[in-house]
Design an enzyme around this catalytic site. Structure first.
Site, PDB file in Angstrom:
ATOM      1  NE  ARG A 209     -36.741  16.660   5.584  1.00  0.00           N
ATOM      2  CZ  ARG A 209     -36.179  15.807   4.729  1.00  0.00           C
ATOM      3  NH1 ARG A 209     -36.216  14.511   4.960  1.00  0.00           N
ATOM      4  NH2 ARG A 209     -35.617  16.232   3.642  1.00  0.00           N
ATOM      5  CE  LYS A 224     -41.781  28.875  -4.094  1.00  0.00           C
ATOM      6  NZ  LYS A 224     -42.776  28.026  -4.779  1.00  0.00           N
ATOM      7  CD  GLU A 227     -44.969  28.066  -7.100  1.00  0.00           C
ATOM      8  OE1 GLU A 227     -43.961  27.387  -7.411  1.00  0.00           O
ATOM      9  OE2 GLU A 227     -44.983  28.825  -6.112  1.00  0.00           O
ATOM     10  CB  VAL A 281     -33.477  26.709  -6.960  1.00  0.00           C
ATOM     11  CG1 VAL A 281     -34.221  27.634  -6.014  1.00  0.00           C
ATOM     12  CG2 VAL A 281     -34.118  26.756  -8.343  1.00  0.00           C
ATOM     13  CD  GLU A 299     -32.953  17.193   1.047  1.00  0.00           C
ATOM     14  OE1 GLU A 299     -32.284  16.833   0.039  1.00  0.00           O
ATOM     15  OE2 GLU A 299     -34.159  16.959   1.196  1.00  0.00           O
ATOM     16  NE  ARG A 327     -39.463   6.936  -0.167  1.00  0.00           N
ATOM     17  CZ  ARG A 327     -38.873   7.654   0.762  1.00  0.00           C
ATOM     18  NH1 ARG A 327     -37.584   7.775   0.786  1.00  0.00           N
ATOM     19  NH2 ARG A 327     -39.592   8.222   1.700  1.00  0.00           N
ATOM     20  CB  CYS A 333     -32.928  14.485  -3.270  1.00  0.00           C
ATOM     21  SG  CYS A 333     -33.782  14.678  -1.737  1.00  0.00           S
ATOM     22  CD  GLU A 430     -31.073  14.218  -7.707  1.00  0.00           C
ATOM     23  OE1 GLU A 430     -31.575  13.665  -6.747  1.00  0.00           O
ATOM     24  OE2 GLU A 430     -31.173  15.433  -7.912  1.00  0.00           O
TER      25      GLU A 430
HETATM   26  P1  ADP Z   1     -37.570  21.054  -8.888  1.00  0.00           P
HETATM   27  O1  ADP Z   1     -36.799  21.091 -10.163  1.00  0.00           O
HETATM   28  O2  ADP Z   1     -37.447  19.797  -8.149  1.00  0.00           O
HETATM   29  O3  ADP Z   1     -38.969  21.572  -9.002  1.00  0.00           O
HETATM   30  P2  ADP Z   1     -36.766  23.553  -7.842  1.00  0.00           P
HETATM   31  O4  ADP Z   1     -35.512  23.862  -7.122  1.00  0.00           O
HETATM   32  O5  ADP Z   1     -37.000  24.221  -9.146  1.00  0.00           O
HETATM   33  O6  ADP Z   1     -36.792  21.998  -7.934  1.00  0.00           O
HETATM   34  O7  ADP Z   1     -38.030  23.860  -6.933  1.00  0.00           O
HETATM   35  C1  ADP Z   1     -38.052  23.685  -5.535  1.00  0.00           C
HETATM   36  C2  ADP Z   1     -38.788  24.867  -4.928  1.00  0.00           C
HETATM   37  O8  ADP Z   1     -38.054  26.047  -5.210  1.00  0.00           O
HETATM   38  C3  ADP Z   1     -40.181  25.084  -5.498  1.00  0.00           C
HETATM   39  O9  ADP Z   1     -41.036  25.557  -4.475  1.00  0.00           O
HETATM   40  C4  ADP Z   1     -39.935  26.177  -6.518  1.00  0.00           C
HETATM   41  O10 ADP Z   1     -41.078  26.957  -6.815  1.00  0.00           O
HETATM   42  C5  ADP Z   1     -38.899  27.010  -5.790  1.00  0.00           C
HETATM   43  N1  ADP Z   1     -38.115  27.900  -6.634  1.00  0.00           N
HETATM   44  C6  ADP Z   1     -37.772  27.747  -7.915  1.00  0.00           C
HETATM   45  N2  ADP Z   1     -37.051  28.812  -8.340  1.00  0.00           N
HETATM   46  C7  ADP Z   1     -36.932  29.658  -7.290  1.00  0.00           C
HETATM   47  C8  ADP Z   1     -36.305  30.932  -7.056  1.00  0.00           C
HETATM   48  N3  ADP Z   1     -35.642  31.549  -8.017  1.00  0.00           N
HETATM   49  N4  ADP Z   1     -36.399  31.477  -5.834  1.00  0.00           N
HETATM   50  C9  ADP Z   1     -37.066  30.859  -4.853  1.00  0.00           C
HETATM   51  N5  ADP Z   1     -37.682  29.669  -4.989  1.00  0.00           N
HETATM   52  C10 ADP Z   1     -37.623  29.071  -6.188  1.00  0.00           C
END
Ligand code: ADP
Length: 530
Positions: A209, A224, A227, A281, A299, A327, A333, A430
């Site tokens: 997307r 990125k 993980e 984040v 988003e 789902r 979200c 949420e």
């Molecule tokens: P969730 O809680 O749904 O995992 P996050 O916002 O923590 O949501 O994660 C969404 C994405 O943001 C993942 O790829 C995560 O690794 C990344 N992420 C988390 N912390 C940071 C940060 N400080 N800077 C950049 N990316 C981040």
């Protein structure tokens, strides 16, 4: 997520020894994946032959380990087994990925739209022709039922197809001049290098997307992925290379999220950040983009109301609410987070809904008939537990479910809570899990007030048979997406994005292109000259 040093990539043999492949590809797999209809070993071979089981990052078209050799284990949330290890990258790898995207931008952006479109179309074709393998990877690392994973591949691929077509529809303008020897033009040009940070709940679609429109516009990208789910991202990147998308146009790094994020934010070569994930984040990324004044699309989280009016068709409302809530085991979200039910239909709806929820089969996503997989990790499970405990302590009834599933791991029983009110945590945050809180309301005005009483504004759903009410309520809801008598509304051809703190910008549709384009005004003067 912790990095591990010196971990080796497990070979298929090691995976088999660990019971991993056996567990997934042995006899149940044949039954459960009838659509896939291949022998288990053939699936493994096909994954290997197509090179889809990638376990390194991608920088400048080369598959690369972390420079210090550190790795992260990717686990199957349904079993806890390690599927593979991927590099735990950080600042240095990200800097090189940005340079590679930056260097490739000059050539990729100069291709004709038609040339870029052909590459994207080829990528789409390859994703579709590897649909089963990609779906398998999604279920293995994310846990969703295989049928949903197949759906995600179709949905994710559709963004590539759609934006391959849109690449050819980037138009500018000619503006009537205010001085007669001038001509005024508006050009749309790609914004430059894009940093795309994506979550684990849609390991493929959240990438396509973003990357689809970025590449279509002529941008290059550093992705990125989460993980938790990097393998699908790496497989998609492998297919992008096979499709002829040039080395450097799409780079993938993963590992230390904040180091990677900060490197993207600090770079003056990165001109745009696009993110799907948590609001916390997202806010950090927005603040971090200020120092280099990047474009940003976010988003973020939702708190979706699903409003069932007295005049709703009960079957439609139950089916739609069930889809909107359960789902991906409630881990999206746009999942209904609060089900607001008008008092005249409350008892009937609660009974029918609870019955439907009790019928949801929970299990490993590879087992035929499973419709509810595990939660992504223990933290997600604990969050759900905390919210359910908070609600029941404040007077909510457990209509069905309400505890960890007997399967163990991160499985949670599909749950319905009755008589939830706004004092409870679950009505304000949420839950991101398989818990449906029911809240009562009396009037349409009250429902709208309750629905809008939140900082989030992503998706909302209403169930009613009244056409005037459909319009009135849709217009009054402060949400970016509204489903009327329908619980699954996302599509590549429609704009996706939120009001308020649910985000900025739109993804998908023709509006999704604008996020990756700069507008340039050109004034051609002195037309009377020679
Ligand atoms: P969730 O809680 O749904 O995992 P996050 O916002 O923590 O949501 O994660 C969404 C994405 O943001 C993942 O790829 C995560 O690794 C990344 N992420 C988390 N912390 C940071 C940060 N400080 N800077 C950049 N990316 C981040």
């Amino acid at each position: 997520m912790a990095c591990f040093s010196l971990a080796t990539q497990p070979s298929p043999m090691a995976m088999r020894r660990a019971g991993l492949l056996g567990r997934y590809f042995a006899s149940p797999f044949r039954l459960l994946c009838r659509q896939i209809s291949v022998e288990p070993q053939a699936t493994v071979d096909r994954l290997k032959e197509s090179g889809l089981l990638r376990t390194q990052g991608l920088i400048g078209g080369k598959w690369i380990d972390a420079y210090d050799g550190k790795t992260i284990q990717v686990q199957n949330p349904a079993t806890g087994d390690v599927i593979a290890s991927v590099p735990c990258m950080g600042r240095n790898e990200t800097t090189n990925a940005i340079s590679s995207a930056y260097n490739t931008f000059s050539s990729w952006s100069k291709l004709t739209a038609s040339e870029r479109s052909k590459c994207l179309r080829k990528w789409y074709d390859l994703i579709i022709s590897h649909k089963e393998d990609l779906a398998l990877l999604i279920t293995l690392e994310q846990g969703k039922p295989l049928k949903e994973s197949l759906g995600e591949v179709s949905y994710g691929a559709a963004f590539i197809e759609f934006f391959a077509e849109e690449a050819k529809r980037i138009y500018g303008d000619i503006i009537a001049p205010t001085i007669d020897d001038r001509r005024l033009f508006v050009l749309k040009q790609p914004v430059g290098v894009v940093g795309a940070i994506t979550p684990w709940n849609f390991p493929l679609a959240m990438i396509t997307r973003k990357v689809g429109p970025a590449l279509a516009c002529g941008c290059t990208v550093v992705v990125k992925p989460s993980e938790y789910t990097p393998l699908t991202a790496l497989a998609a990147a492998e297919l992008a290379l096979q499709a002829g998308i040039p080395p450097g146009a799409l780079n993938v790094v993963m590992g230390n999220a904040s180091d990677i994020g900060d490197t993207l934010l600090e770079s003056t070569q990165v001109r745009k950040i696009t993110f799907t994930g948590s609001t916390a984040v997202g806010k950090k990324l927005m603040a971090g983009s200020a120092s280099t004044v990047k474009k940003i699309s976010l988003e973020l989280g939702g708190n979706a109301p699903c409003i069932v009016f007295d005049d709703a068709d009960l079957d439609v409302a139950v089916k739609g609410s069930l889809a909107a809530k359960f789902r991906n085991s409630g881990q999206t979200c746009v999942c209904a987070n609060r089900i607001l039910v008008q008092e005249g239909i409350y008892e009937k709806f609660a009974n029918a809904f609870a019955k439907a929820v009790q019928a949801l089969q929970v299990g490993n996503g590879l087992i035929e008939g499973t419709v509810q997989g595990p939660l992504i990790n223990e933290a997600a499970l604990e969050k759900v537990e905390t919210m359910v405990q908070d609600a029941t302590a404040k007077g909510a009834d457990v209509v069905t479910g309400g505890k960890r599933h007997s399967l163990g791991m991160t499985f949670y029983e599909p749950t319905v809570l009755g008589n939830v009110n706004k004092e409870m945590l679950i009505s304000r945050q949420e839950v991101f899990g398989p818990v449906a809180p029911l809240m009562r309301f009396k009037t349409e005005e009250e429902a709208i007030q309750m629905a809008n009483d939140t900082n989030a504004g992503l998706a909302a759903y209403i169930f009613t048979t009244s056409m005037p009410r459909s319009w009135r309520v849709s217009e009054a809801l402060e949400y970016g997406l509204v489903g009327v008598n329908e619980g699954l509304i996302s599509t590549e051809v429609a704009p996706f994005g939120g009001f308020k703190q649910s985000g900025l910008g739109r993804e998908g549709s023709k509006y999704g292109m604008d996020e990756y384009l700069e507008i340039k005004y050109v004034c051609l003067g002195n037309l009377k000259g020679t």
